[in-house]
Design a protein around this motif. Sequence first.
Motif, PDB file in Angstrom:
ATOM      1  N   ASP A 225       0.840  -1.190   0.000  1.00 16.17           N
ATOM      2  CA  ASP A 225       0.000   0.000   0.000  1.00 16.17           C
ATOM      3  C   ASP A 225       0.881   1.249   0.000  1.00 16.17           C
ATOM      4  O   ASP A 225       1.931   1.291   0.650  1.00 16.17           O
ATOM      5  CB  ASP A 225      -0.889   0.035   1.244  1.00 16.17           C
ATOM      6  CG  ASP A 225      -1.895  -1.110   1.282  1.00 16.17           C
ATOM      7  OD1 ASP A 225      -2.141  -1.691   0.208  1.00 16.17           O
ATOM      8  OD2 ASP A 225      -2.412  -1.419   2.362  1.00 16.17           O
ATOM      9  N   LEU A 226       0.437   2.257  -0.720  1.00 15.45           N
ATOM     10  CA  LEU A 226       1.120   3.550  -0.704  1.00 15.45           C
ATOM     11  C   LEU A 226       0.108   4.621  -1.069  1.00 15.45           C
ATOM     12  O   LEU A 226      -0.029   4.993  -2.236  1.00 15.45           O
ATOM     13  CB  LEU A 226       2.302   3.577  -1.684  1.00 15.45           C
ATOM     14  CG  LEU A 226       3.138   4.868  -1.680  1.00 15.45           C
ATOM     15  CD1 LEU A 226       3.737   5.132  -0.318  1.00 15.45           C
ATOM     16  CD2 LEU A 226       4.230   4.798  -2.748  1.00 15.45           C
ATOM     17  N   PRO A 227      -0.654   5.112  -0.072  1.00 20.93           N
ATOM     18  CA  PRO A 227      -1.653   6.154  -0.363  1.00 20.93           C
ATOM     19  C   PRO A 227      -1.010   7.361  -1.030  1.00 20.93           C
ATOM     20  O   PRO A 227       0.143   7.715  -0.744  1.00 20.93           O
ATOM     21  CB  PRO A 227      -2.190   6.507   1.027  1.00 20.93           C
ATOM     22  CG  PRO A 227      -1.907   5.309   1.867  1.00 20.93           C
ATOM     23  CD  PRO A 227      -0.612   4.751   1.345  1.00 20.93           C
ATOM     24  N   ALA A 228      -1.761   7.990  -1.915  1.00 17.72           N
ATOM     25  CA  ALA A 228      -1.238   9.154  -2.646  1.00 17.72           C
ATOM     26  C   ALA A 228      -0.743  10.234  -1.693  1.00 17.72           C
ATOM     27  O   ALA A 228       0.251  10.919  -1.968  1.00 17.72           O
ATOM     28  CB  ALA A 228      -2.314   9.710  -3.569  1.00 17.72           C
ATOM     29  N   ALA A 229      -1.416  10.385  -0.551  1.00 17.40           N
ATOM     30  CA  ALA A 229      -1.031  11.421   0.408  1.00 17.40           C
ATOM     31  C   ALA A 229       0.338  11.149   1.020  1.00 17.40           C
ATOM     32  O   ALA A 229       0.998  12.070   1.522  1.00 17.40           O
ATOM     33  CB  ALA A 229      -2.078  11.524   1.510  1.00 17.40           C
ATOM     34  N   ASN A 230       0.782   9.888   0.979  1.00 16.66           N
ATOM     35  CA  ASN A 230       2.065   9.521   1.593  1.00 16.66           C
ATOM     36  C   ASN A 230       3.207   9.455   0.582  1.00 16.66           C
ATOM     37  O   ASN A 230       4.332   9.139   0.952  1.00 16.66           O
ATOM     38  CB  ASN A 230       1.942   8.165   2.291  1.00 16.66           C
ATOM     39  CG  ASN A 230       0.985   8.209   3.466  1.00 16.66           C
ATOM     40  OD1 ASN A 230       0.632   9.281   3.950  1.00 16.66           O
ATOM     41  ND2 ASN A 230       0.550   7.042   3.918  1.00 16.66           N
ATOM     42  N   ARG A 231       2.914   9.741  -0.670  1.00 12.63           N
ATOM     43  CA  ARG A 231       3.949   9.644  -1.695  1.00 12.63           C
ATOM     44  C   ARG A 231       4.821  10.894  -1.684  1.00 12.63           C
ATOM     45  O   ARG A 231       4.320  12.014  -1.654  1.00 12.63           O
ATOM     46  CB  ARG A 231       3.334   9.461  -3.078  1.00 12.63           C
ATOM     47  CG  ARG A 231       2.547   8.168  -3.223  1.00 12.63           C
ATOM     48  CD  ARG A 231       2.129   7.955  -4.664  1.00 12.63           C
ATOM     49  NE  ARG A 231       1.241   6.800  -4.786  1.00 12.63           N
ATOM     50  CZ  ARG A 231       0.828   6.297  -5.927  1.00 12.63           C
ATOM     51  NH1 ARG A 231       1.219   6.859  -7.068  1.00 12.63           N
ATOM     52  NH2 ARG A 231       0.035   5.252  -5.948  1.00 12.63           N
ATOM     53  N   HIS A 248       9.173   7.480  -5.628  1.00 10.07           N
ATOM     54  CA  HIS A 248       9.058   7.623  -4.181  1.00 10.07           C
ATOM     55  C   HIS A 248      10.466   7.733  -3.603  1.00 10.07           C
ATOM     56  O   HIS A 248      11.449   7.328  -4.225  1.00 10.07           O
ATOM     57  CB  HIS A 248       8.320   6.429  -3.582  1.00 10.07           C
ATOM     58  CG  HIS A 248       7.866   6.638  -2.180  1.00 10.07           C
ATOM     59  ND1 HIS A 248       7.147   7.738  -1.782  1.00 10.07           N
ATOM     60  CD2 HIS A 248       8.027   5.882  -1.065  1.00 10.07           C
ATOM     61  CE1 HIS A 248       6.884   7.641  -0.492  1.00 10.07           C
ATOM     62  NE2 HIS A 248       7.413   6.522  -0.035  1.00 10.07           N
ATOM     63  N   LEU A 279       3.275  -1.466  -6.103  1.00 13.01           N
ATOM     64  CA  LEU A 279       2.018  -1.086  -5.445  1.00 13.01           C
ATOM     65  C   LEU A 279       1.147  -2.303  -5.151  1.00 13.01           C
ATOM     66  O   LEU A 279       1.373  -3.394  -5.676  1.00 13.01           O
ATOM     67  CB  LEU A 279       1.248  -0.103  -6.329  1.00 13.01           C
ATOM     68  CG  LEU A 279       1.752   1.338  -6.368  1.00 13.01           C
ATOM     69  CD1 LEU A 279       0.894   2.161  -7.320  1.00 13.01           C
ATOM     70  CD2 LEU A 279       1.741   1.974  -4.979  1.00 13.01           C
ATOM     71  N   ASN A 280       0.124  -2.092  -4.345  1.00 15.70           N
ATOM     72  CA  ASN A 280      -0.771  -3.184  -3.949  1.00 15.70           C
ATOM     73  C   ASN A 280      -1.624  -3.714  -5.102  1.00 15.70           C
ATOM     74  O   ASN A 280      -2.337  -4.700  -4.943  1.00 15.70           O
ATOM     75  CB  ASN A 280      -1.660  -2.754  -2.785  1.00 15.70           C
ATOM     76  CG  ASN A 280      -2.461  -1.498  -3.104  1.00 15.70           C
ATOM     77  OD1 ASN A 280      -2.430  -0.994  -4.227  1.00 15.70           O
ATOM     78  ND2 ASN A 280      -3.160  -0.977  -2.111  1.00 15.70           N
TER      79      ASN A 280
END
Length: 385
Positions: A225-231, A248, A279-280
């Motif tokens: 998982d890698l939410p857009a907000a955490n990229r 990233h 990604l997931n």
Amino acid sequence: MSSEFAPTKLGTLIDFANGRTSPERSEKGRWPVYGSNGPIGAADETNSKEETIVIGRVGSYCGSVYFSPTRCWVTDNAIRGTAKGDNSPSFLFYLLKHLNLNNWRSGSGQPLINQATLNAIDVHIPKSHDQREIGRFLSCIDARITLLRETNVTLETIAQTLFKSWFVDFEPVRARQEGRVHEGMGETTAALFPTEFEESELGLVPRGWRIGKLEDLLLLQRGFDLPAANRTAGDFPIIAASGPSGTHKVPMAKAPGVVTGRSGVLGRVFLELEDYWPLNTTLWVKDFRAATPSYAYEVLRRLDFASYNAGSAVPTLNRNHIHSLPYLIPSRACIDAFEALAMPLYRRVRENQKQANSLAEVRDALLPRLISGQLRLPEAEALVA
């Protein structure tokens, strides 16, 4: 230099005409056929001469621009442009690309652009000599990009052909069975292959190679998982089911790696030569086991992932369905020999990709400045050098 550019309208530079209904197309056709979205096949007839500019006339690709160095056929979904007088066709092609002609489209349900609209567009152009020099310069960059991409197709084809020859058609084994060395293969490498075949549940296979499951070759793992907000943009590529999806600052998997789609897009396989973040929506090879990166890449590229779709609304791949597939396991020596030949090809492909992308970025940055006269040609040539 911009003061040397004279104002005029496109209609004084280019003769526009609508294309005509496409003739019969075939794979063996001599001349390219262009539609609204570029080449759509080949035919033995033409309706346009060399150095024709093709503009998408209708639909979502309305205003797209292409250039045919050879004679061609332009269909009725496009407009063909021919340079008037001493004007440079290649310069005018880049001028039209710079104009973003889609901005001049009309119509709501079906966007379109017509000759009257094109004729009336205001532009500034240099003298014909300068046009030719600018067109030549930009064409050289595009030719280099095309050559790099065509080279990559050749390199990938070589690796695919080698894999098929060794591990699908078993040509080195057939050669040894006949008392000869497979063409293009050294005696040391040829000696790694068996000299005969044996019956198995998969049919005739090289003697000594065992039948196992695909999970004996490699282990697939769900991506992270890698939410857009955490990229956070960085040096490491993010790989989605459809391919590269940004960068990233930290990776989650070491290179070289192999990734394929798990959810959404199935069937695309990527060989990663830099540390990366899968990604997931992907499955990545966590453990190569009996395989190597190049070998695993070719194995997965040959699978029909659509036939293993376990989803309904959203295509989904269950890794267990892939792991359980019966598969022939060659000797590790043969796999390593393939890796030694294939991986340098893939590394060269990656370097060519980087160079082509860099050249495309330079071209796109220089194009508006050259076309508008803000940058002189010698300065642009120095930047590219």
